[in-house]
Design a protein around this motif. Structure first.
Motif, short mmCIF file in Angstrom:
data_model
loop_
_atom_site.label_atom_id
_atom_site.label_comp_id
_atom_site.label_asym_id
_atom_site.label_seq_id
_atom_site.Cartn_x
_atom_site.Cartn_y
_atom_site.Cartn_z
N HIS A 1 0.84 -1.21 0.00
CA HIS A 1 0.00 0.00 0.00
C HIS A 1 0.87 1.25 0.00
O HIS A 1 0.65 2.17 -0.79
N ALA A 2 1.86 1.30 0.86
CA ALA A 2 2.75 2.47 0.96
C ALA A 2 3.51 2.69 -0.34
O ALA A 2 3.69 3.84 -0.78
N SER A 3 3.94 1.63 -0.97
CA SER A 3 4.70 1.73 -2.21
C SER A 3 3.83 2.26 -3.36
O SER A 3 4.25 3.13 -4.12
N VAL A 4 2.63 1.73 -3.49
CA VAL A 4 1.71 2.18 -4.54
C VAL A 4 1.28 3.62 -4.26
O VAL A 4 1.24 4.45 -5.18
N LEU A 5 1.00 3.93 -3.02
CA LEU A 5 0.63 5.28 -2.64
C LEU A 5 1.73 6.27 -2.99
O LEU A 5 1.48 7.33 -3.58
N ALA A 6 2.96 5.93 -2.68
CA ALA A 6 4.10 6.80 -2.99
C ALA A 6 4.23 7.03 -4.49
O ALA A 6 4.51 8.16 -4.93
N ARG B 1 5.22 -7.20 -10.58
CA ARG B 1 4.59 -7.28 -11.89
C ARG B 1 3.06 -7.25 -11.78
O ARG B 1 2.38 -6.51 -12.50
N VAL B 2 2.51 -8.03 -10.86
CA VAL B 2 1.06 -8.10 -10.70
C VAL B 2 0.52 -6.79 -10.15
O VAL B 2 -0.50 -6.28 -10.61
N ALA B 3 1.20 -6.21 -9.18
CA ALA B 3 0.77 -4.91 -8.64
C ALA B 3 0.82 -3.85 -9.74
O ALA B 3 -0.12 -3.04 -9.86
N GLY B 4 1.87 -3.85 -10.55
CA GLY B 4 1.98 -2.89 -11.64
C GLY B 4 0.88 -3.06 -12.67
O GLY B 4 0.34 -2.08 -13.19
N TYR B 5 0.53 -4.30 -12.95
CA TYR B 5 -0.55 -4.59 -13.89
C TYR B 5 -1.86 -3.96 -13.40
O TYR B 5 -2.58 -3.31 -14.16
N HIS B 6 -2.16 -4.15 -12.13
CA HIS B 6 -3.40 -3.60 -11.58
C HIS B 6 -3.33 -2.09 -11.45
O HIS B 6 -4.32 -1.39 -11.68
N LEU B 7 -2.18 -1.56 -11.10
CA LEU B 7 -2.02 -0.11 -10.99
C LEU B 7 -2.21 0.54 -12.36
O LEU B 7 -2.75 1.64 -12.46
N ILE C 1 -3.95 -9.21 -3.11
CA ILE C 1 -4.35 -10.19 -2.08
C ILE C 1 -5.18 -11.30 -2.72
O ILE C 1 -4.98 -12.48 -2.43
N ASN C 2 -6.10 -10.94 -3.61
CA ASN C 2 -6.90 -11.96 -4.31
C ASN C 2 -6.00 -12.88 -5.13
O ASN C 2 -6.20 -14.09 -5.15
N TRP C 3 -5.00 -12.32 -5.79
CA TRP C 3 -4.07 -13.10 -6.60
C TRP C 3 -3.25 -14.05 -5.72
O TRP C 3 -2.96 -15.18 -6.12
N LEU C 4 -2.88 -13.59 -4.54
CA LEU C 4 -2.04 -14.38 -3.64
C LEU C 4 -2.79 -15.50 -2.91
O LEU C 4 -2.16 -16.38 -2.33
N GLU C 5 -4.12 -15.45 -2.92
CA GLU C 5 -4.92 -16.36 -2.12
C GLU C 5 -4.50 -17.81 -2.16
O GLU C 5 -4.43 -18.47 -1.13
N LYS D 1 -4.31 -0.08 -14.57
CA LYS D 1 -5.74 0.13 -14.81
C LYS D 1 -6.21 1.47 -14.24
O LYS D 1 -7.11 2.10 -14.78
N TYR D 2 -5.62 1.87 -13.11
CA TYR D 2 -6.07 3.06 -12.40
C TYR D 2 -5.24 4.30 -12.72
O TYR D 2 -5.78 5.40 -12.75
N HIS D 3 -3.94 4.10 -12.89
CA HIS D 3 -3.06 5.26 -13.06
C HIS D 3 -1.81 4.86 -13.83
O HIS D 3 -0.79 4.49 -13.24
N PRO D 4 -1.87 4.93 -15.18
CA PRO D 4 -0.73 4.49 -16.00
C PRO D 4 0.59 5.19 -15.67
O PRO D 4 1.64 4.55 -15.67
N GLU D 5 0.56 6.47 -15.38
CA GLU D 5 1.80 7.19 -15.05
C GLU D 5 2.43 6.63 -13.77
O GLU D 5 3.63 6.41 -13.70
N ALA D 6 1.60 6.44 -12.77
CA ALA D 6 2.09 5.90 -11.49
C ALA D 6 2.59 4.46 -11.69
O ALA D 6 3.58 4.06 -11.09
N ALA D 7 1.91 3.70 -12.55
CA ALA D 7 2.32 2.32 -12.82
C ALA D 7 3.71 2.30 -13.44
O ALA D 7 4.55 1.48 -13.06
N TYR D 8 3.96 3.20 -14.36
CA TYR D 8 5.29 3.25 -14.99
C TYR D 8 6.35 3.53 -13.93
O TYR D 8 7.38 2.85 -13.87
N LEU D 9 6.11 4.51 -13.09
CA LEU D 9 7.06 4.86 -12.04
C LEU D 9 7.25 3.69 -11.07
O LEU D 9 8.38 3.34 -10.71
N TYR D 10 6.16 3.06 -10.69
CA TYR D 10 6.21 1.92 -9.77
C TYR D 10 7.04 0.78 -10.37
O TYR D 10 7.89 0.20 -9.71
#
Length: 92
Positions: A23-28, A68-74, A52-56, A76-85
Motif C-alpha cells: 500500500h505504501a509503495s503504490v501510494l508513494a 509485476r502483478v501490482a503494476g498490472y493492476h495499478l 491479495i486476491n491473486w495471492l490467495e 488500470k487506475y493510473h498508467p503514469e504511477a504504474a510506470y514509475l512503480y
C-alpha cells in the motif's frame, strides 16, 4: 493469506507478505506523479485488494512477480504511477 515473498535473486530470506508495505509503495508512486491524496489512497487500496486476491492460493511468490502483478493492476487506475512503480528498482 499467508504467501511468502522470495526477495530479489534469492539473496535475502523470504518474508511474509505485508499489505501495508505494498500500500505504501503504490501510494508513494501515485503521489509522486501528483495524484490527489484521496485518489492515491483509493488506488492503493484497490491494487492491494487485487494482489491479495491473486495471492490467495499461492504459498510463495517472488518479489518480481508481486511487483509485476501490482503494476498490472495499478496500470488500470493510473498508467503514469504504474510506470514509475514498475521502473523504481531500475532507477535506484
Amino acid at each position: 493469506m499467508s504467501a511468502n515473498i522470495i526477495k530479489r535473486r534469492g539473496a535475502r530470506n523470504s518474508e511474509q507478505f505485508e499489505p501495508a508495505k505494498l500500500h505504501a509503495s503504490v501510494l508513494a508512486a501515485c503521489l509522486s506523479v501528483r495524484s490527489p491524496e484521496g485518489e492515491a489512497e483509493t488506488t492503493a487500496r484497490n491494487v492491494v485488494k487485487a494482489v491479495i486476491n491473486w495471492l490467495e492460493l499461492k504459498a510463495e511468490v517472488t518479489s518480481n512477480d508481486l511487483r509485476r502483478v501490482a503494476g498490472y493492476h495499478l496500470q488500470k487506475y493510473h498508467p503514469e504511477a504504474a510506470y514509475l512503480y514498475e521502473q523504481h528498482t531500475s532507477i535506484i
